[in-house]
Design a protein around this motif. Structure first.
Motif, mmCIF file in Angstrom:
data_model
loop_
_atom_site.group_PDB
_atom_site.id
_atom_site.type_symbol
_atom_site.label_atom_id
_atom_site.label_comp_id
_atom_site.label_asym_id
_atom_site.label_seq_id
_atom_site.Cartn_x
_atom_site.Cartn_y
_atom_site.Cartn_z
ATOM 1 N N ARG A 47 -29.874 28.191 3.000
ATOM 2 C CA ARG A 47 -29.596 29.307 2.083
ATOM 3 C C ARG A 47 -29.990 30.630 2.733
ATOM 4 N N GLY A 48 -29.108 31.612 2.633
ATOM 5 C CA GLY A 48 -29.390 32.922 3.224
ATOM 6 C C GLY A 48 -29.061 32.983 4.714
ATOM 7 N N TYR A 234 -20.797 26.929 3.326
ATOM 8 C CA TYR A 234 -21.213 28.333 3.237
ATOM 9 C C TYR A 234 -20.939 28.880 1.823
ATOM 10 N N ALA A 235 -19.768 28.561 1.279
ATOM 11 C CA ALA A 235 -19.415 29.064 -0.065
ATOM 12 C C ALA A 235 -20.337 28.444 -1.112
ATOM 13 N N ALA A 241 -26.469 26.747 -7.644
ATOM 14 C CA ALA A 241 -27.927 26.579 -7.720
ATOM 15 C C ALA A 241 -28.285 25.278 -6.994
ATOM 16 N N PRO A 242 -29.574 25.078 -6.641
ATOM 17 C CA PRO A 242 -29.930 23.836 -5.929
ATOM 18 C C PRO A 242 -29.386 22.595 -6.649
ATOM 19 N N GLY A 243 -28.692 21.764 -5.908
ATOM 20 C CA GLY A 243 -28.183 20.501 -6.439
ATOM 21 C C GLY A 243 -26.967 20.621 -7.352
ATOM 22 N N ALA A 397 -11.729 23.230 -16.636
ATOM 23 C CA ALA A 397 -12.426 23.830 -17.786
ATOM 24 C C ALA A 397 -13.916 23.485 -17.676
ATOM 25 N N GLY A 398 -14.752 24.119 -18.486
ATOM 26 C CA GLY A 398 -16.177 23.757 -18.509
ATOM 27 C C GLY A 398 -17.026 24.718 -17.701
ATOM 28 N N ASP A 399 -18.302 24.316 -17.532
ATOM 29 C CA ASP A 399 -19.279 25.238 -16.934
ATOM 30 C C ASP A 399 -19.448 25.076 -15.432
ATOM 31 N N THR A 400 -18.811 24.081 -14.863
ATOM 32 C CA THR A 400 -18.990 23.860 -13.419
ATOM 33 C C THR A 400 -18.441 25.058 -12.646
ATOM 34 N N PRO A 401 -19.239 25.637 -11.730
ATOM 35 C CA PRO A 401 -18.717 26.767 -10.964
ATOM 36 C C PRO A 401 -17.423 26.391 -10.232
#
Ligand SMILES: Cc1ncc(COP(=O)(O)O)c(C=O)c1O
Ligand SMILES: N[C@@H](CCOP(=O)(O)O)C(=O)O
Length: 462
Positions: A47-48, A234-235, A241-243, A397-401
């Motif tokens: 990360r980063g 990378y994306a 978030a973690p996991g 649909a839903g909350d998954t990025p």
């Protein structure tokens, strides 16, 4: 790390030999003997990190015959040509994460892998004191990215076949305005599938392949897929978030890009689904949704780079679907040759659906998506990216990025974008300066023998 063929006919070879072999000598595609994995902790530790550092972390797991220092340099040199410091940045628009893959020299995602492959070829050729002849097929983007990836490199001659009149005018200009003596553009009277068949069948003639040291720049070359795995990781690091699992929506033609996503997932990337988006050439959508893999005719669409029926890299995925059984792969491709289709049993179709979902997007929907997205977010999509965004609107649909891969800059497809928005497309400098340049391109029928004679003639004259 050694590489085997999906058709089981070669003794496993090291990475550099796999890069030079391109198409496996038994007609199959090369894959690593095992897919290396990373742990959630290793993933978090990146990360980063810069794009180049993530690229090294991923690529080095598949390469053990290039010293780490040299591999790092190859990666640094390849991504120094990108106009964005993040190489493949992610922007968020209207709840959708757009992974911008078009900041390379030819403004399409192909630059990500072809800058790397061009440098890799140069490195291997110098080490072996060899020359090579690249033979590639393009529906528009691979060709220019490959030409710009190997331009000016010693010992390389390149032949690129494109379907005459079926690329966008900008794509054609990006290829044919390169007048270097070692660059040969060929307009084929046929489709991309004809071009890909000509390339593959000529590479299947092992004597010809050896005599002319033929190499591949299409995603039949494993190094192409490998370099593309990087931007999935990378994306994810930028968005999740973690996991946390994400969905990637991938506008698909030759199945190379989405197969790189599949590899990233097998390595350990938390992915919920790979969403495979097609235009009217929807053989892969039919296959995933109903097991119907029957080849139709190539249709011209607003997203010309995806005007493909027989997707090369699907064979790589089938190798895993068929539990790494080369005999079943060979049987499937024998059936494809004889009957123009592959039959999947219901278990196989169900297993495809565990990993992939798919939708096909037509002309009207593509235009609407470009127009609406611009009106709602101020962001201009190219028609290929619009296919991916529209398919995601339907299926994710839903909350998954949601991460939609943006595979090309809209200015490459200005006619479609103007038709959708009624507004002119801002033209980047690299495209503006192509206008009015002299061009060079030869024409050939869709015939393998004609291509063979053309190559012999050209190489003898040079
Ligand atoms: C702009 C663009 N988008 C999407 C695709 C589809 O990618 P793939 O062939 O790797 O499936 C291509 C070419 O293939 C392309 O040039
Ligand atoms: N859309 C591609 C078709 C060839 O795909 P590749 O990834 O196998 O090179 C193109 O633009 O040429």
């Amino acid at each position: 790390m050694r590489y085997l063929s999906t058709r089981g006919g070669i003794t496993p070879i090291p990475f550099k030999d796999a890069v030079m072999m391109g198409l496996a000598d038994d007609g199959g595609l090369l894959l690593p003997e095992t897919i290396p994995t990373f742990t959630p902790e290793e993933l978090e530790s990146w990360r980063g990190s810069s794009y180049q550092d993530v690229a090294f972390a991923i690529i080095s797991r598949f390469v053990d015959d290039i010293p780490a220092h040299d591999l790092r340099q190859l990666i640094e040199r390849s991504y120094a040509t990108f106009s964005h410091p993040g190489v493949t940045p992610v922007v968020k628009k209207d709840g959708v994460h757009i992974l911008e893959l078009f900041h390379g020299v030819t403004l399409a995602f192909k630059d990500v892998a072809l800058q790397f492959l061009g440098n890799l070829f140069e490195y291997i050729l110098a080490e072996r004191n060899e020359t090579m002849t690249i033979l590639g097929a393009t529906s528009g983007d691979t060709g220019s990215a490959a030409i710009h990836g190997v331009r000016g490199k010693k010992g390389i001659t390149i032949f690129i076949l494109h379907p005459e009149g079926k690329t966008s005018p900008v794509q054609a200009l990006q290829m044919t305005s390169v007048l270097d003596a070692n660059v040969h553009n060929i307009a084929v009277s046929g489709t991309f599938d004809d071009c890909q068949d000509m390339v593959k069948s000529l590479m299947g003639d092992l004597e010809f392949k050896k005599n002319y040291s033929l190499g591949a720049v299409n995603s039949i070359n494993w190094a192409r897929v490998l370099a593309q795995v990087v931007y999935y990781v990378y994306a994810w690091l930028k968005v999740a978030a973690p996991g946390q699992k994400v969905i990637f929506s991938v506008p698909t033609g030759n199945f190379g890009d989405i197969f790189a996503g599949y590899v990233a997932w097998q390595m350990g990337l938390p992915v919920e689904k790979l969403l495979l988006a097609t235009n009217e050439n929807n053989i892969l959508t039919r296959c995933i949704t109903s097991g119907d893999y029957s080849v139709g005719s190539v249709v011209q669409t607003l997203s010309p780079s995806m005007d493909i029926q027989v997707a090369s890299n699907f064979e790589r995925y089938l190798f895993y679907l068929f539990d790494r059984n080369p005999a079943r792969v060979k049987e499937a491709f024998a059936q494809l040759k004889a009957e123009g289709r592959i039959t999947f049993n219901s278990g196989e179709t169900a297993r495809m659906q565990q990993k992939f979902c798919s939708a096909s997007v037509d002309r009207e929907q593509t235009l609407q998506t470009i127009g609406n997205f611009l009106a709602e977010t101020g962001y201009l999509l190219d028609p290929h990216t619009a296919v991916g965004v529209r398919a995601a609107r339907e299926l994710a649909a839903g909350d998954t990025p949601l991460i939609c891969l943006s595979t090309a800059h809209p200015a490459k497809f200005d006619e479609a974008v103007i038709a959708a928005t009624g507004k002119p497309v801002p033209v980047p400098e690299s495209i503006a300066k192509l206008q009015g340049l002299p061009t060079r391109c030869d024409r050939l029928p869709a015939d393998q023998q004609a291509l063979r004679e053309y190559i012999v003639r050209t190489m003898t004259a040079s």
